[in-house]
Design a protein around this motif. Structure first.
Motif, PDB file in Angstrom:
ATOM      1  N   GLU A   2       0.821  -1.197   0.000  1.00  0.00           N
ATOM      2  CA  GLU A   2       0.000   0.000   0.000  1.00  0.00           C
ATOM      3  C   GLU A   2       0.863   1.257   0.000  1.00  0.00           C
ATOM      4  OE1 GLU A   2      -0.486  -2.504   2.181  1.00  0.00           O
ATOM      5  OE2 GLU A   2      -2.334  -3.365   1.399  1.00  0.00           O
ATOM      6  N   ARG A   5       2.160   1.774  -3.487  1.00  0.00           N
ATOM      7  CA  ARG A   5       1.104   2.279  -4.372  1.00  0.00           C
ATOM      8  C   ARG A   5       0.875   3.777  -4.135  1.00  0.00           C
ATOM      9  NH1 ARG A   5      -1.792  -0.488  -7.392  1.00  0.00           N
ATOM     10  NH2 ARG A   5      -1.566  -2.410  -6.218  1.00  0.00           N
ATOM     11  N   GLU A   9       1.486   6.900  -6.798  1.00  0.00           N
ATOM     12  CA  GLU A   9       0.454   7.882  -7.138  1.00  0.00           C
ATOM     13  C   GLU A   9       0.906   9.310  -6.843  1.00  0.00           C
ATOM     14  OE1 GLU A   9      -3.542   7.010  -5.830  1.00  0.00           O
ATOM     15  OE2 GLU A   9      -3.148   4.860  -6.015  1.00  0.00           O
ATOM     16  N   GLU A 100       6.197   1.052 -10.653  1.00  0.00           N
ATOM     17  CA  GLU A 100       5.201   0.644 -11.642  1.00  0.00           C
ATOM     18  C   GLU A 100       5.292  -0.850 -11.940  1.00  0.00           C
ATOM     19  OE1 GLU A 100       3.517   2.292 -15.866  1.00  0.00           O
ATOM     20  OE2 GLU A 100       5.673   2.450 -15.510  1.00  0.00           O
ATOM     21  N   LEU A 103       4.011  -2.943  -9.081  1.00  0.00           N
ATOM     22  CA  LEU A 103       2.571  -2.820  -8.857  1.00  0.00           C
ATOM     23  C   LEU A 103       1.724  -3.335 -10.014  1.00  0.00           C
ATOM     24  CD1 LEU A 103       2.558   0.728  -7.254  1.00  0.00           C
ATOM     25  CD2 LEU A 103       2.107  -1.444  -6.084  1.00  0.00           C
TER      26      LEU A 103
END
Length: 112
Positions: A2, A5, A9, A100, A103
Motif C-alpha cells: 500500500e 502504491r 500515485e 510501476e 505494482l
C-alpha cells in the motif's frame, strides 16, 4: 504494498516524466500533511492551513485515506517520499518505473 502504491500515485502527480522534473516542494508538503494527519489534525484543519495545503489540494483525500486505512505504513511512505526527494532526476524516474513494475496487475495469465 500500500505504501508503494501511494508513493507511485503521489510521485506521478508531481513529476513530469517527459522532462524528468519533479516538484520536490510539493512532495515535501505531502510528507508534512502525512505527519499532521498522524498527529491527529483533521482534513478541514489542514485545508485551512494554506501554508500546508497550497499546491497539494488534489492529494489531501488520498493522504487522509492512506493514514486512516494503513496507519502502520505511514512511516514507510514518508521514508519512500524522502528518498525520492533526495535522489537525482535520473534516479527519480527509475524509482517510479520500479514502483510501476512492482505494482503491475498480474491477473492476466501468461501466454495470453
Amino acid at each position: 504494498m500500500e505504501a508503494l502504491r501511494a508513493f507511485f500515485e503521489i510521485t506521478l502527480r508531481y513529476t513530469d516524466l517527459k522532462w524528468a522534473k519533479s516538484r520536490d516542494d510539493l512532495i515535501s508538503k505531502c510528507i508534512k500533511v502525512l505527519r499532521a494527519l498522524l498527529e491527529g489534525k483533521t482534513l478541514q484543519e489542514i485545508r485551512k492551513n494554506k501554508e500546508l495545503s497550497f499546491g497539494v489540494e488534489d492529494s489531501l483525500e488520498l493522504l487522509e485515506a492512506f493514514v486512516r486505512e494503513h496507519p502502520q505504513g505511514v512511516e514507510k511512505l514518508i521514508r519512500l517520499l524522502g528518498l525520492y526527494i533526495k535522489s537525482p532526476s535520473p534516479c527519480k524516474t527509475r524509482m517510479i518505473s520500479l514502483a510501476e513494475v512492482l505494482l503491475e496487475d498480474r491477473t492476466v495469465p501468461k501466454g495470453e
